[in-house]
Scaffold this motif. Sequence first.
Motif, PDB file in Angstrom:
ATOM      1  N   VAL A  84       1.938   2.454 -11.293  1.00 59.10           N
ATOM      2  CA  VAL A  84       3.262   2.551 -10.673  1.00 59.10           C
ATOM      3  C   VAL A  84       4.160   3.203 -11.715  1.00 59.10           C
ATOM      4  O   VAL A  84       4.656   2.530 -12.616  1.00 59.10           O
ATOM      5  N   PRO A  85       4.331   4.528 -11.639  1.00 56.09           N
ATOM      6  CA  PRO A  85       5.174   5.204 -12.633  1.00 56.09           C
ATOM      7  C   PRO A  85       6.564   4.566 -12.690  1.00 56.09           C
ATOM      8  O   PRO A  85       7.128   4.201 -11.650  1.00 56.09           O
ATOM      9  N   PRO A  86       7.119   4.410 -13.885  1.00 57.66           N
ATOM     10  CA  PRO A  86       8.337   3.625 -14.049  1.00 57.66           C
ATOM     11  C   PRO A  86       9.642   4.308 -13.638  1.00 57.66           C
ATOM     12  O   PRO A  86      10.660   3.643 -13.516  1.00 57.66           O
ATOM     13  N   SER A  92       6.877  17.662 -20.654  1.00 57.28           N
ATOM     14  CA  SER A  92       6.006  17.185 -21.738  1.00 57.28           C
ATOM     15  C   SER A  92       6.466  15.849 -22.325  1.00 57.28           C
ATOM     16  O   SER A  92       5.654  15.062 -22.791  1.00 57.28           O
ATOM     17  N   VAL A  93       7.763  15.573 -22.294  1.00 54.34           N
ATOM     18  CA  VAL A  93       8.288  14.316 -22.834  1.00 54.34           C
ATOM     19  C   VAL A  93       7.962  13.144 -21.906  1.00 54.34           C
ATOM     20  O   VAL A  93       7.731  12.020 -22.366  1.00 54.34           O
ATOM     21  N   LEU A  94       7.926  13.384 -20.605  1.00 58.13           N
ATOM     22  CA  LEU A  94       7.791  12.303 -19.630  1.00 58.13           C
ATOM     23  C   LEU A  94       6.432  12.244 -18.936  1.00 58.13           C
ATOM     24  O   LEU A  94       6.166  11.295 -18.198  1.00 58.13           O
ATOM     25  N   SER A  95       5.589  13.229 -19.149  1.00 55.58           N
ATOM     26  CA  SER A  95       4.342  13.328 -18.384  1.00 55.58           C
ATOM     27  C   SER A  95       3.423  12.126 -18.561  1.00 55.58           C
ATOM     28  O   SER A  95       2.671  11.779 -17.648  1.00 55.58           O
ATOM     29  N   ARG A  96       3.475  11.449 -19.692  1.00 57.07           N
ATOM     30  CA  ARG A  96       2.604  10.288 -19.894  1.00 57.07           C
ATOM     31  C   ARG A  96       2.891   9.161 -18.908  1.00 57.07           C
ATOM     32  O   ARG A  96       2.015   8.367 -18.590  1.00 57.07           O
ATOM     33  N   TYR A  97       4.103   9.104 -18.381  1.00 61.17           N
ATOM     34  CA  TYR A  97       4.450   8.084 -17.397  1.00 61.17           C
ATOM     35  C   TYR A  97       3.758   8.314 -16.048  1.00 61.17           C
ATOM     36  O   TYR A  97       3.559   7.390 -15.282  1.00 61.17           O
ATOM     37  N   ALA A  98       3.416   9.546 -15.751  1.00 56.75           N
ATOM     38  CA  ALA A  98       2.814   9.876 -14.450  1.00 56.75           C
ATOM     39  C   ALA A  98       1.455   9.229 -14.263  1.00 56.75           C
ATOM     40  O   ALA A  98       1.006   9.044 -13.135  1.00 56.75           O
ATOM     41  N   TRP A  99       0.783   8.867 -15.350  1.00 59.23           N
ATOM     42  CA  TRP A  99      -0.573   8.317 -15.271  1.00 59.23           C
ATOM     43  C   TRP A  99      -0.591   6.823 -14.998  1.00 59.23           C
ATOM     44  O   TRP A  99      -1.654   6.251 -14.778  1.00 59.23           O
ATOM     45  N   GLN A 100       0.552   6.176 -15.013  1.00 55.07           N
ATOM     46  CA  GLN A 100       0.593   4.734 -14.756  1.00 55.07           C
ATOM     47  C   GLN A 100       0.404   4.469 -13.265  1.00 55.07           C
ATOM     48  O   GLN A 100       0.779   5.276 -12.418  1.00 55.07           O
ATOM     49  N   PRO A 129       0.776  -1.247   0.000  1.00 58.51           N
ATOM     50  CA  PRO A 129       0.000   0.000   0.000  1.00 58.51           C
ATOM     51  C   PRO A 129       0.807   1.296   0.000  1.00 58.51           C
ATOM     52  O   PRO A 129       0.334   2.296  -0.522  1.00 58.51           O
ATOM     53  N   TYR A 130       2.002   1.314   0.527  1.00 59.82           N
ATOM     54  CA  TYR A 130       2.755   2.569   0.590  1.00 59.82           C
ATOM     55  C   TYR A 130       3.938   2.607  -0.371  1.00 59.82           C
ATOM     56  O   TYR A 130       4.771   3.502  -0.300  1.00 59.82           O
ATOM     57  N   TYR A 131       3.992   1.651  -1.289  1.00 56.19           N
ATOM     58  CA  TYR A 131       5.037   1.636  -2.309  1.00 56.19           C
ATOM     59  C   TYR A 131       4.800   2.799  -3.267  1.00 56.19           C
ATOM     60  O   TYR A 131       3.691   3.002  -3.749  1.00 56.19           O
ATOM     61  N   SER A 132       5.832   3.596  -3.531  1.00 56.47           N
ATOM     62  CA  SER A 132       5.661   4.783  -4.367  1.00 56.47           C
ATOM     63  C   SER A 132       6.874   4.998  -5.264  1.00 56.47           C
ATOM     64  O   SER A 132       7.843   4.241  -5.217  1.00 56.47           O
ATOM     65  N   VAL A 133       6.833   6.070  -6.031  1.00 59.11           N
ATOM     66  CA  VAL A 133       7.950   6.421  -6.912  1.00 59.11           C
ATOM     67  C   VAL A 133       9.196   6.812  -6.118  1.00 59.11           C
ATOM     68  O   VAL A 133      10.268   6.935  -6.695  1.00 59.11           O
ATOM     69  N   PHE A 134       9.056   6.991  -4.821  1.00 56.44           N
ATOM     70  CA  PHE A 134      10.209   7.363  -3.995  1.00 56.44           C
ATOM     71  C   PHE A 134      10.863   6.146  -3.357  1.00 56.44           C
ATOM     72  O   PHE A 134      11.774   6.271  -2.533  1.00 56.44           O
ATOM     73  N   GLU A 180      15.905   5.314 -10.938  1.00 64.09           N
ATOM     74  CA  GLU A 180      15.825   3.883 -11.212  1.00 64.09           C
ATOM     75  C   GLU A 180      14.591   3.605 -12.045  1.00 64.09           C
ATOM     76  O   GLU A 180      13.590   4.307 -11.930  1.00 64.09           O
ATOM     77  N   GLY A 181      14.646   2.576 -12.862  1.00 64.69           N
ATOM     78  CA  GLY A 181      13.473   2.162 -13.611  1.00 64.69           C
ATOM     79  C   GLY A 181      13.741   2.045 -15.096  1.00 64.69           C
ATOM     80  O   GLY A 181      14.883   1.886 -15.531  1.00 64.69           O
TER      81      GLY A 181
END
Length: 172
Positions: A122-124, A112-120, A39-44, A137-138
């Motif tokens: 678990v962003p990569p 603008s180049v990377l914003s599409r990843y934010a919608w996943q 539950p608390y796994y994040s991009v950080f 990482e990713g």
Amino acid sequence: MKCSIAKFLIPLALFAAIGVAADTHSLGRQVRHELVMLPYYSVFDNFAYQVDGSTVVLAGQVTRPTLKSGAERVVERVEGVGKVVNKIEVLPLSSSDDQIRWQVFRAIYQDSVLSRYAWQAVPPIHIVVRNGHVTLEGVVNASMEKAVANARANAVAGVFSVVNNLRVESRG
């Protein structure tokens, strides 16, 4: 994390791209699923793991001690896992690092180049910050995206250094 260990560990975002034996692959997929469902796994946070028979070695960095213990707990319950070695590092508490995390997040994911990843779900692109030093990482789809993420992270005030461990997803 020591470099000699890192090359044997499978970062979560890369698991699908690495060929492994069928049993190990199945066990690895189950381990990955359990880790990303925490539950608390994040991009950080950054998880990596190695499957050796029925032993799973966990590594990476997390911002919460409960995430480290939770990761071990859920992996222990995966059918086929006999032993878990938990080498996950809990990052030190730091309001300065927290501020840098969010600034790097915004710099990367609002580009603008990377914003599409934010919608996943678990962003990569995972952002690990330790004492002002950033590690990315990713996985990204193109070399240009890797370069843009690196440039955006380096442009954040208060960042001392950036290690760009992003991998470009191989198409094939």
